[in-house]
Design a protein around this motif. Sequence first.
Motif, PDB file in Angstrom:
ATOM      1  N   LEU A 426       0.806  -1.200   0.000  1.00 53.94           N
ATOM      2  CA  LEU A 426       0.000   0.000   0.000  1.00 53.94           C
ATOM      3  C   LEU A 426       0.851   1.268   0.000  1.00 53.94           C
ATOM      4  O   LEU A 426       0.569   2.212  -0.731  1.00 53.94           O
ATOM      5  N   ALA A 427       1.890   1.309   0.833  1.00 52.04           N
ATOM      6  CA  ALA A 427       2.694   2.530   0.945  1.00 52.04           C
ATOM      7  C   ALA A 427       3.275   2.933  -0.402  1.00 52.04           C
ATOM      8  O   ALA A 427       3.252   4.118  -0.771  1.00 52.04           O
ATOM      9  N   GLU A 428       3.775   1.951  -1.154  1.00 54.30           N
ATOM     10  CA  GLU A 428       4.331   2.247  -2.474  1.00 54.30           C
ATOM     11  C   GLU A 428       3.246   2.724  -3.428  1.00 54.30           C
ATOM     12  O   GLU A 428       3.456   3.642  -4.243  1.00 54.30           O
ATOM     13  N   ARG A 429       2.055   2.128  -3.331  1.00 56.63           N
ATOM     14  CA  ARG A 429       0.951   2.532  -4.199  1.00 56.63           C
ATOM     15  C   ARG A 429       0.501   3.963  -3.901  1.00 56.63           C
ATOM     16  O   ARG A 429       0.197   4.742  -4.809  1.00 56.63           O
ATOM     17  N   ILE A 430       0.462   4.324  -2.602  1.00 55.75           N
ATOM     18  CA  ILE A 430       0.097   5.695  -2.244  1.00 55.75           C
ATOM     19  C   ILE A 430       1.130   6.673  -2.780  1.00 55.75           C
ATOM     20  O   ILE A 430       0.789   7.738  -3.318  1.00 55.75           O
ATOM     21  N   ALA A 431       2.425   6.308  -2.655  1.00 59.97           N
ATOM     22  CA  ALA A 431       3.484   7.183  -3.144  1.00 59.97           C
ATOM     23  C   ALA A 431       3.350   7.414  -4.643  1.00 59.97           C
ATOM     24  O   ALA A 431       3.487   8.548  -5.135  1.00 59.97           O
ATOM     25  N   ARG A 432       3.071   6.356  -5.408  1.00 58.55           N
ATOM     26  CA  ARG A 432       2.916   6.503  -6.855  1.00 58.55           C
ATOM     27  C   ARG A 432       1.664   7.324  -7.175  1.00 58.55           C
ATOM     28  O   ARG A 432       1.663   8.137  -8.107  1.00 58.55           O
ATOM     29  N   MET A 433       0.608   7.116  -6.395  1.00 62.83           N
ATOM     30  CA  MET A 433      -0.625   7.865  -6.622  1.00 62.83           C
ATOM     31  C   MET A 433      -0.388   9.359  -6.420  1.00 62.83           C
ATOM     32  O   MET A 433      -0.851  10.193  -7.218  1.00 62.83           O
ATOM     33  N   ARG A 434       0.341   9.711  -5.385  1.00 61.05           N
ATOM     34  CA  ARG A 434       0.618  11.113  -5.111  1.00 61.05           C
ATOM     35  C   ARG A 434       1.438  11.765  -6.216  1.00 61.05           C
ATOM     36  O   ARG A 434       1.386  12.989  -6.418  1.00 61.05           O
ATOM     37  N   GLN A 435       2.234  10.958  -6.932  1.00 57.68           N
ATOM     38  CA  GLN A 435       3.114  11.486  -7.976  1.00 57.68           C
ATOM     39  C   GLN A 435       2.395  11.703  -9.307  1.00 57.68           C
ATOM     40  O   GLN A 435       2.973  12.260 -10.245  1.00 57.68           O
ATOM     41  N   GLN A 436       1.125  11.272  -9.390  1.00 55.61           N
ATOM     42  CA  GLN A 436       0.385  11.464 -10.626  1.00 55.61           C
ATOM     43  C   GLN A 436       0.248  12.957 -10.924  1.00 55.61           C
ATOM     44  O   GLN A 436      -0.013  13.752 -10.025  1.00 55.61           O
ATOM     45  N   PRO A 437       0.427  13.353 -12.189  1.00 52.68           N
ATOM     46  CA  PRO A 437       0.265  14.778 -12.531  1.00 52.68           C
ATOM     47  C   PRO A 437      -1.117  15.293 -12.129  1.00 52.68           C
ATOM     48  O   PRO A 437      -2.135  14.671 -12.423  1.00 52.68           O
ATOM     49  N   ILE A 445      -8.987  14.694 -10.225  1.00 53.25           N
ATOM     50  CA  ILE A 445      -7.932  13.703 -10.448  1.00 53.25           C
ATOM     51  C   ILE A 445      -7.752  12.843  -9.204  1.00 53.25           C
ATOM     52  O   ILE A 445      -7.576  11.622  -9.281  1.00 53.25           O
ATOM     53  N   ARG A 446      -7.818  13.465  -8.017  1.00 54.19           N
ATOM     54  CA  ARG A 446      -7.706  12.695  -6.779  1.00 54.19           C
ATOM     55  C   ARG A 446      -8.864  11.705  -6.650  1.00 54.19           C
ATOM     56  O   ARG A 446      -8.668  10.550  -6.260  1.00 54.19           O
ATOM     57  N   GLN A 447     -10.075  12.151  -6.973  1.00 50.55           N
ATOM     58  CA  GLN A 447     -11.233  11.246  -6.895  1.00 50.55           C
ATOM     59  C   GLN A 447     -11.011  10.001  -7.739  1.00 50.55           C
ATOM     60  O   GLN A 447     -11.275   8.874  -7.287  1.00 50.55           O
ATOM     61  N   LYS A 448     -10.566  10.192  -8.961  1.00 49.38           N
ATOM     62  CA  LYS A 448     -10.374   9.067  -9.868  1.00 49.38           C
ATOM     63  C   LYS A 448      -9.293   8.126  -9.348  1.00 49.38           C
ATOM     64  O   LYS A 448      -9.469   6.897  -9.349  1.00 49.38           O
ATOM     65  N   ALA A 449      -8.184   8.685  -8.877  1.00 44.76           N
ATOM     66  CA  ALA A 449      -7.094   7.854  -8.371  1.00 44.76           C
ATOM     67  C   ALA A 449      -7.517   7.095  -7.115  1.00 44.76           C
ATOM     68  O   ALA A 449      -7.196   5.908  -6.951  1.00 44.76           O
ATOM     69  N   PHE A 527      -9.846   5.425   1.952  1.00 44.08           N
ATOM     70  CA  PHE A 527      -9.536   6.228   0.770  1.00 44.08           C
ATOM     71  C   PHE A 527     -10.791   6.770   0.087  1.00 44.08           C
ATOM     72  O   PHE A 527     -10.751   7.123  -1.091  1.00 44.08           O
ATOM     73  N   ASN A 528     -11.898   6.860   0.846  1.00 42.75           N
ATOM     74  CA  ASN A 528     -13.043   7.633   0.370  1.00 42.75           C
ATOM     75  C   ASN A 528     -12.586   9.073   0.141  1.00 42.75           C
ATOM     76  O   ASN A 528     -11.819   9.613   0.956  1.00 42.75           O
ATOM     77  N   PRO A 529     -13.023   9.721  -0.936  1.00 47.65           N
ATOM     78  CA  PRO A 529     -12.521  11.083  -1.194  1.00 47.65           C
ATOM     79  C   PRO A 529     -12.826  12.062  -0.067  1.00 47.65           C
ATOM     80  O   PRO A 529     -11.976  12.884   0.279  1.00 47.65           O
TER      81      PRO A 529
END
Length: 688
Positions: A426-437, A445-449, A527-529
């Motif tokens: 999970l931690a790695e997935r959150i890090a990659r999610m945060r790096q999305q443009p 964009i946050r909602q979709k991710a 991770f509900n928005p």
Amino acid sequence: MKNNKNACVSGELRYRNNSAARWMAALASAAMAVAAGPAGAQLARKPSYYQQQNSKAAPEGAAAPSPARPTAPASLPMLRSRGDFDTLARVYDAGTPMQLAHVLFAVDRQARPVRTYYIDTPRYQLHVRFVRDTGLAPRAGKREIDRNYLVPDRRFLFGTLSWQQNIGSFTYEFWEGDRLTPALLRQADAQVKASFFAPVKFKTNSTLHERVATEAGIDFVSQEALIREQPYMPMNLGTATGRVRIVDEASGANALNALLPDDIAVLRQVPISLPPVAGVLTERPSTALSHVNLLAKGWGIPNAYVRDAAAVLREHAGQWVALKVAASGYHVRRLAPEEIAALPPRNVRAAAIGAVPGSARAARPDLNETRLLPLASLRARHSAQCGSKAANLGAVLAARIPSTTVPDGFCIPFAHYDRFMRTNGLAERIARMRQQPGFAGDPQIRQKALAQLRDQIVQWPVDAASAAAWRAAWQTQLGGGGVFVRSSSNSEDLPGFSGAGLYTTVPNVKTGDALELAVKRVWASVFNPEAWEARSAAGFGAESVLMGVFVQTAIDSANAGVMITRDPFDAGHPHVTYISAKRGIGIRVVEGQRVAEQVMYSSWSKAIQVLSRSAEETALQLDKDGGVKEVPVEAGRTVLTDELVLRLANAGAAVKRAFGGVDQDIEWATVGDRIVLLQARPYVERRR
């Protein structure tokens, strides 16, 4: 109203008088009239001058001293015209939607013939001052004065006559704690109608008054009916600066979750959840215990019901404004360009919304506990393993509150969530999610991710040993029946952060496979928005949040609701219990999308006051195949009897004592003649 940068909206609300629609200009300038306090607005009644005089400081909105006026007589035996009424009247909130002009009166039943006194209210302000200062009862002590409210053979009837502008009618009323009898009311009705120039109706201030009026055959208008006619209702007082965003019904959840911390949300519907915003105006009435209002109180932001809000504020859509919500009305002022330029950066503004300063931290988890903990073993200290929701319920069970029960259940501790998430990176997935443009700056964009991450979590497999343990506990401890699978994170039900409505509850789960899926859905709700945005605004780091799960026996309740162990509209009334209720399962009460039955009970006056009645023709009940279903109910039936209100208030006081006197927000239900306690969390309110 002109459409320019300095345009103001000052509680301009539509109302009907003599069947003709008119516009009322409630305020003419940017300065708000002082208010009567939120309780006065919520209860549609004259503010209590007695309570003002006995408080440490006058509340916001105490009526200002009356301006210079012609000398008025101490009293009049009759009011023959509107001029007579105005001469003796005291006016609260002049020029606002909550304006209330009132005249005190006293009926001297000992006089022969019986005599009515309409009192110069600005001069005397209290009935006791009038009867003492004018020599009617110059040496009357407190006990003698109190008899005039409590016993049938009293000397005086002390009442108030008011002009109710929202219904275009005069009413007369008595203190909510007045122990009226049918005979006393009939006498008062005859005296007032014989000495007043206009038609006048009795206004009830308690359920006792309603019963007495019915028995006496006196036509009346209820407090609840007057509240329904109010064009404005403050839910949380305060001020804010932000950009007006109107969310239409057709916009859906995406538009809600796209709101930013510096938006002032104008909502056509009352949503189930909401990300942090600067202020809220809703077009439909809500209740004090709706998730949206609890979040607004926790964030310390202004929140109000405004009739036709979207139409009234349409000209300000997308514009920066200053909003003030007061008890007497609301005020919106367009900001000038230089004011907008001087605003602090968005991250600074966002930081002002969230938990109480210093409390915005998740509880430190204990990951050493891997056992499934039964409810009977839980105490408040187990919040480190299971979260406050589950731990608090264990403490409520241990308190052994008479005539109440707590449905059995067990906790799946934080360690299970932690192991599951670490196994799946999970931690790695959150890090990659945060790096999305665009992730940091664009809520869509946050909602979709976040939606993609929740979908992935639900698909990840649970290790066989954990899943088998859950099923075994469900079968052996809870008998394999329907259960509610509820969130119990380390970032909710905290003293400075409620977290109400942020996470998911899965109702009436009835199979082992469904149980496993429900646990993952509750885990994924981290991770509900709305949860992500609320925690970000409050200063919680995503990595510090862990989710415990409480699996609890489902009950098919006859009635259910929520109560607060103090007046949510006025913190100066600790003797009040506020109760919100609906028939069936209580999911709709906390959603707040439909008005629930609302009452307030005062242990001081012993009065039960009705703010609203539930008019729904359907209720939610457990479905035999799992989940819930909608069923028809008897329309118009009262949810809360006086006897149930008293029992609930006593149970709430016991729960409050169990938590050291801290006011509580309590979910409850009824099954047969038993009160079932489902949750207790600290009642969080913040003012900015």
